[in-house]
Design a protein around this motif. Structure first.
Motif, mmCIF file in Angstrom:
data_model
loop_
_atom_site.group_PDB
_atom_site.id
_atom_site.type_symbol
_atom_site.label_atom_id
_atom_site.label_comp_id
_atom_site.label_asym_id
_atom_site.label_seq_id
_atom_site.Cartn_x
_atom_site.Cartn_y
_atom_site.Cartn_z
ATOM 1 N N ASN A 103 0.833 -1.218 0.000
ATOM 2 C CA ASN A 103 0.000 0.000 0.000
ATOM 3 C C ASN A 103 0.865 1.266 0.000
ATOM 4 O OD1 ASN A 103 -2.607 -1.234 -0.037
ATOM 5 N ND2 ASN A 103 -2.269 -1.821 2.096
ATOM 6 N N VAL A 104 1.559 1.430 -1.101
ATOM 7 C CA VAL A 104 2.549 2.497 -1.266
ATOM 8 C C VAL A 104 1.905 3.875 -1.192
ATOM 9 C CG1 VAL A 104 4.273 3.444 -2.852
ATOM 10 C CG2 VAL A 104 3.870 0.962 -2.773
ATOM 11 N N ILE A 105 2.544 4.791 -0.442
ATOM 12 C CA ILE A 105 2.125 6.196 -0.521
ATOM 13 C C ILE A 105 3.261 7.095 -1.011
ATOM 14 C CG2 ILE A 105 0.307 5.999 1.200
ATOM 15 C CD1 ILE A 105 2.184 7.339 3.216
ATOM 16 N N SER A 115 9.007 10.707 -4.216
ATOM 17 C CA SER A 115 7.880 10.937 -5.116
ATOM 18 C C SER A 115 6.614 10.364 -4.496
ATOM 19 C CB SER A 115 8.119 10.289 -6.477
ATOM 20 O OG SER A 115 9.066 11.009 -7.205
ATOM 21 N N THR A 116 5.577 11.185 -4.479
ATOM 22 C CA THR A 116 4.252 10.725 -4.112
ATOM 23 C C THR A 116 3.440 10.661 -5.400
ATOM 24 O OG1 THR A 116 3.678 13.015 -3.601
ATOM 25 C CG2 THR A 116 4.360 11.633 -1.776
ATOM 26 N N PHE A 117 2.166 10.414 -5.280
ATOM 27 C CA PHE A 117 1.341 10.198 -6.467
ATOM 28 C C PHE A 117 1.413 11.399 -7.400
ATOM 29 C CE2 PHE A 117 -1.024 7.908 -2.997
ATOM 30 C CZ PHE A 117 -0.486 6.679 -3.302
ATOM 31 N N GLU A 118 1.725 11.110 -8.678
ATOM 32 C CA GLU A 118 1.898 12.174 -9.671
ATOM 33 C C GLU A 118 0.668 12.357 -10.543
ATOM 34 O OE1 GLU A 118 6.689 11.769 -10.366
ATOM 35 O OE2 GLU A 118 5.356 10.302 -11.265
ATOM 36 N N VAL A 139 10.354 2.758 0.486
ATOM 37 C CA VAL A 139 8.923 2.916 0.257
ATOM 38 C C VAL A 139 8.219 3.105 1.590
ATOM 39 C CG1 VAL A 139 6.850 1.819 -0.679
ATOM 40 C CG2 VAL A 139 9.072 1.457 -1.802
ATOM 41 N N GLU A 140 7.330 4.076 1.619
ATOM 42 C CA GLU A 140 6.497 4.289 2.812
ATOM 43 C C GLU A 140 5.097 3.788 2.517
ATOM 44 O OE1 GLU A 140 5.079 7.869 5.879
ATOM 45 O OE2 GLU A 140 6.271 8.329 4.090
ATOM 46 N N ASP A 141 4.516 3.055 3.468
ATOM 47 C CA ASP A 141 3.155 2.570 3.254
ATOM 48 C C ASP A 141 2.176 3.281 4.193
ATOM 49 O OD1 ASP A 141 3.266 1.421 5.780
ATOM 50 O OD2 ASP A 141 3.304 -0.639 5.068
ATOM 51 N N ARG A 142 0.938 2.917 4.081
ATOM 52 C CA ARG A 142 -0.105 3.631 4.841
ATOM 53 C C ARG A 142 -0.046 3.354 6.333
ATOM 54 N NH1 ARG A 142 -3.228 6.333 1.643
ATOM 55 N NH2 ARG A 142 -3.394 5.768 -0.560
ATOM 56 N N LEU A 143 0.665 2.323 6.729
ATOM 57 C CA LEU A 143 0.845 2.020 8.154
ATOM 58 C C LEU A 143 2.095 2.686 8.706
ATOM 59 C CD1 LEU A 143 -0.025 -1.788 8.078
ATOM 60 C CD2 LEU A 143 -1.524 0.131 8.666
ATOM 61 N N GLU A 144 2.688 3.562 7.886
ATOM 62 C CA GLU A 144 3.904 4.288 8.244
ATOM 63 C C GLU A 144 5.078 3.347 8.479
ATOM 64 O OE1 GLU A 144 3.101 6.970 11.447
ATOM 65 O OE2 GLU A 144 1.823 8.257 10.217
ATOM 66 N N GLN A 145 5.034 2.201 7.812
ATOM 67 C CA GLN A 145 6.182 1.320 7.793
ATOM 68 C C GLN A 145 7.129 1.761 6.680
ATOM 69 O OE1 GLN A 145 4.060 -2.568 7.490
ATOM 70 N NE2 GLN A 145 5.422 -3.182 9.154
ATOM 71 N N HIS A 146 8.406 1.468 6.856
ATOM 72 C CA HIS A 146 9.401 1.788 5.834
ATOM 73 C C HIS A 146 9.914 0.489 5.224
ATOM 74 C CE1 HIS A 146 9.522 6.070 6.725
ATOM 75 N NE2 HIS A 146 9.480 5.745 8.014
ATOM 76 N N HIS A 195 15.556 -8.133 -3.136
ATOM 77 C CA HIS A 195 15.357 -8.255 -1.697
ATOM 78 C C HIS A 195 14.400 -7.156 -1.268
ATOM 79 C CE1 HIS A 195 19.019 -10.883 -0.520
ATOM 80 N NE2 HIS A 195 18.639 -11.146 -1.756
ATOM 81 N N ILE A 196 13.305 -7.557 -0.626
ATOM 82 C CA ILE A 196 12.234 -6.634 -0.251
ATOM 83 C C ILE A 196 11.907 -6.867 1.213
ATOM 84 C CG2 ILE A 196 9.841 -5.956 -0.695
ATOM 85 C CD1 ILE A 196 10.309 -7.297 -3.540
ATOM 86 N N GLY A 197 11.894 -5.799 1.975
ATOM 87 C CA GLY A 197 11.598 -5.972 3.386
ATOM 88 C C GLY A 197 11.386 -4.651 4.085
ATOM 89 N N THR A 198 11.146 -4.722 5.374
ATOM 90 C CA THR A 198 11.017 -3.514 6.181
ATOM 91 C C THR A 198 12.353 -3.231 6.856
ATOM 92 O OG1 THR A 198 10.237 -4.776 8.092
ATOM 93 C CG2 THR A 198 8.562 -3.878 6.603
ATOM 94 N N CYS A 199 12.545 -1.961 7.183
ATOM 95 C CA CYS A 199 13.786 -1.596 7.872
ATOM 96 C C CYS A 199 13.510 -0.470 8.852
ATOM 97 C CB CYS A 199 14.863 -1.164 6.874
ATOM 98 S SG CYS A 199 14.427 0.226 5.826
ATOM 99 N N VAL A 200 14.139 -0.549 9.994
ATOM 100 C CA VAL A 200 14.053 0.521 10.980
ATOM 101 C C VAL A 200 15.044 1.619 10.626
ATOM 102 C CG1 VAL A 200 14.327 1.113 13.410
ATOM 103 C CG2 VAL A 200 13.290 -1.079 12.759
#
Length: 538
Positions: A103-105, A115-118, A139-146, A195-200
């Motif tokens: 859920n990319v923002i 870049s946000t929605f263009e 990438v930032e998602d709607r849950l504010e995860q990175h 490689h795709i994942g979350t990171c602090v």
């Protein structure tokens, strides 16, 4: 670049909270796995999809072929995605991996470039190495995860990053793509690991890319480099001595430059000064790639006297050449008609973005030559060496060094590597200075100037090289960028855009010292106390 306007009928595979799909692209069409021929099985630490056939046109048609994708969990919770495709008749071009569930923002493509929605909910594609410096996005998602998406490719090949809203899934999709080197395409394609994942902390992922660079592309951190001249560590001021504009206007002759360097070195030790010379070779860009001292500026003898004078003052001299820009008429005279860079489809690439004379129409008289072409590579090695032997210049600057195309015949990057190897072998004390970059170039040049700042995620450029202000950096006073095509886009006071980690830069046009002496002296005074500060990934 927007997504297809119908349901493509992708086959998604789910693992934990994410779903993944692959599309296979040939040089003819676009394909999804044939859903009637898909098998999905659990593996020891993930899931595998295999399709023994392909579907296209949203499932309206099908054909022979294969797609395979495996997703495994990494030790830190990341997802490792591998993929491949095959078409029995068509040449495979690229593979697109789609990720559903993030859920990319916004997407951060480079340092400070988010870049946000263009348009509606699309984020247009950016490409490595043409647009961005690293095959890595955050990438930032709607849950504010990175999240991060990092390519583990051990070769330089094109990557694309984007996001689109899928109206059939009613979700935002992360799109990441791999394009095969045009020279080696076949009926099969292997996608390097994503490689795709979350990171602090983003720094750990950026460092991971740096370690990949050091393993796969032989990059060495700046403090350990053996190919950088020792004198670069003494430079506190880069002075841009503007020469001759495309239209023939001369900002400074070689004799003028001698006087300027005398004036500067009364205020700062000459060993701390690098004189960078754009437009030294006649009409800027117009004469490329002749690279002969401008007659209107004083000719060969004037240039020789300038270099000698600079050395007497302790100043290093670096003239500007182009990595690729070449006037079509000039290369005909040189017998180099076939050196043009080609795009993926084999079309000649032009330098087609500058209106040099401001008649509101682009000057389209230059190609972008390919340093990988053996004739141009030899010419540039010979020309660079001749400048060093004949005039004693201390370095070579290559304009547009970051330009890359997926050329069907020769790699511009591999050509730069060969040019640099030969320069370092023949002239080990010569500085190699580049304009703009992508990450694998950081091992070729020891100094860069960059249109944007800083270099890569986490200022990673500074792990390998140093940076000075861009050629269009304004001169004290009216703020002219002299010979540069964006001469007034950067105007204003130089000290308003101080960046501590960049080597201070003084741009000199014809009235800089005579009419703006105090401002010029202020900038020099600040340079005297400059010390390297390299933030970011060290």
């Amino acid at each position: 670049m927007y997504t297809i306007g119908y349901d493509f009928k992708d086959s998604f595979v789910s693992l934990d909270g994410l779903s993944f799909s692959l599309r296979l692209f040939t040089e003819v069409n676009a394909y999804a796995p044939d859903p009637e021929k898909v098998t999905i099985e659990d593996t020891e630490n993930g899931v595998r999809l295999h399709a023994s056939g392909l579907a296209w046109a949203g499932g309206q048609k099908n054909c022979d072929g294969e797609v395979e994708m495996t997703i495994t969990r990494g030790v830190d919770g990341r997802y490792i995605v591998r993929g491949s495709g095959k078409h029995p008749k068509e040449i495979c071009k690229s593979i697109l991996l789609q990720v559903y569930g993030i859920n990319v923002i916004s997407i951060q493509f480079d340092q400070n470039k988010t870049s946000t929605f263009e348009f509606n909910r699309d984020i247009r594609a950016r490409h490595y190495p043409k647009d961005i410096k690293m095959p890595l996005v955050f990438v930032e998602d709607r849950l504010e995860q990175h999240w991060f998406a990092l390519s583990k490719d051990d070769k330089l090949r094109a990557k694309g990053f984007a996001s689109h809203y899928d109206p059939f899934l009613e979700a935002q999709i992360l799109d990441i793509a791999h394009e095969e080197d045009k020279r080696y395409r076949s009926h099969t394609i292997q996608m390097p690991e994503w490689h795709i994942g979350t990171c602090v902390k983003k720094e750990s992922i950026i460092k991971e890319r740096c370690l990949d660079l050091e393993k796969n592309f032989d990059l060495v951190p700046f403090t350990d480099r053996k190919d950088t001249p020792e004198w670069l560590n003494e430079i506190k001021l880069v002075t841009i001595l503007h020469g001759e504009h495309w239209t023939g206007h001369v900002f400074n002759t070689f004799a003028d430059m001698e006087k300027i360097l005398e004036w500067i070195t009364k205020r700062i030790d000459g060993s701390n000064v690098l004189a960078f010379l754009p437009g030294w070779d006649g009409r800027y860009y117009y004469n490329y790639p002749e690279y002969q001292p401008s007659k209107d500026m004083g000719g060969a003898q004037g240039f020789q006297r300038l270099v000698k004078k600079a050395h007497d003052l302790g100043v290093k001299v670096v003239p500007m050449l182009g990595a690729n820009n070449a006037n079509i008429e000039v290369i005909k005279q040189l017998g180099l008609e076939n050196i043009a860079m080609k795009d993926t489809w084999g079309h000649e690439v032009r330098c087609d973005w500058v209106d040099w004379d401001y008649d509101l129409f682009i000057e389209n008289n230059c190609i972008l030559a390919n340093m990988g072409h053996p004739d141009f590579l030899k010419y540039m090695i010979d020309k660079s060496s001749d400048l060093i032997h004949s005039y004693g210049v201390d370095g070579i600057f290559l304009d547009i060094s970051r330009w890359w195309e997926n050329d069907p015949n020769y790699s511009p990057y591999e050509g730069l590597v060969e040019w640099a190897k030969e320069m370092k072998r023949l002239h080990p004390e010569t500085l190699l200075f580049g304009e703009n970059s992508y990450d694998v170039l950081w091992g070729i040049f020891s100094l860069f100037h960059e249109r944007k700042r800083p270099g890569g995620h986490g200022a990673a450029l500074y792990r390998y090289a140093r940076q000075t202000h861009y050629l269009a950096y304004p001169a004290p006073g009216k703020g002219s960028g002299g010979i540069h095509e964006y001469a007034w886009n950067e105007n204003g006071f130089p000290w308003e855009r101080d960046i501590p980690e960049l080597i201070p830069t003084l741009s000199i046009v014809e009235d800089t010292i005579s009419n703006h002496k105090q401002a010029t002296e202020l900038l020099i005074e600040k340079a005297k106390s400059w010390v390297p500060v390299h933030p970011g990934i060290i």
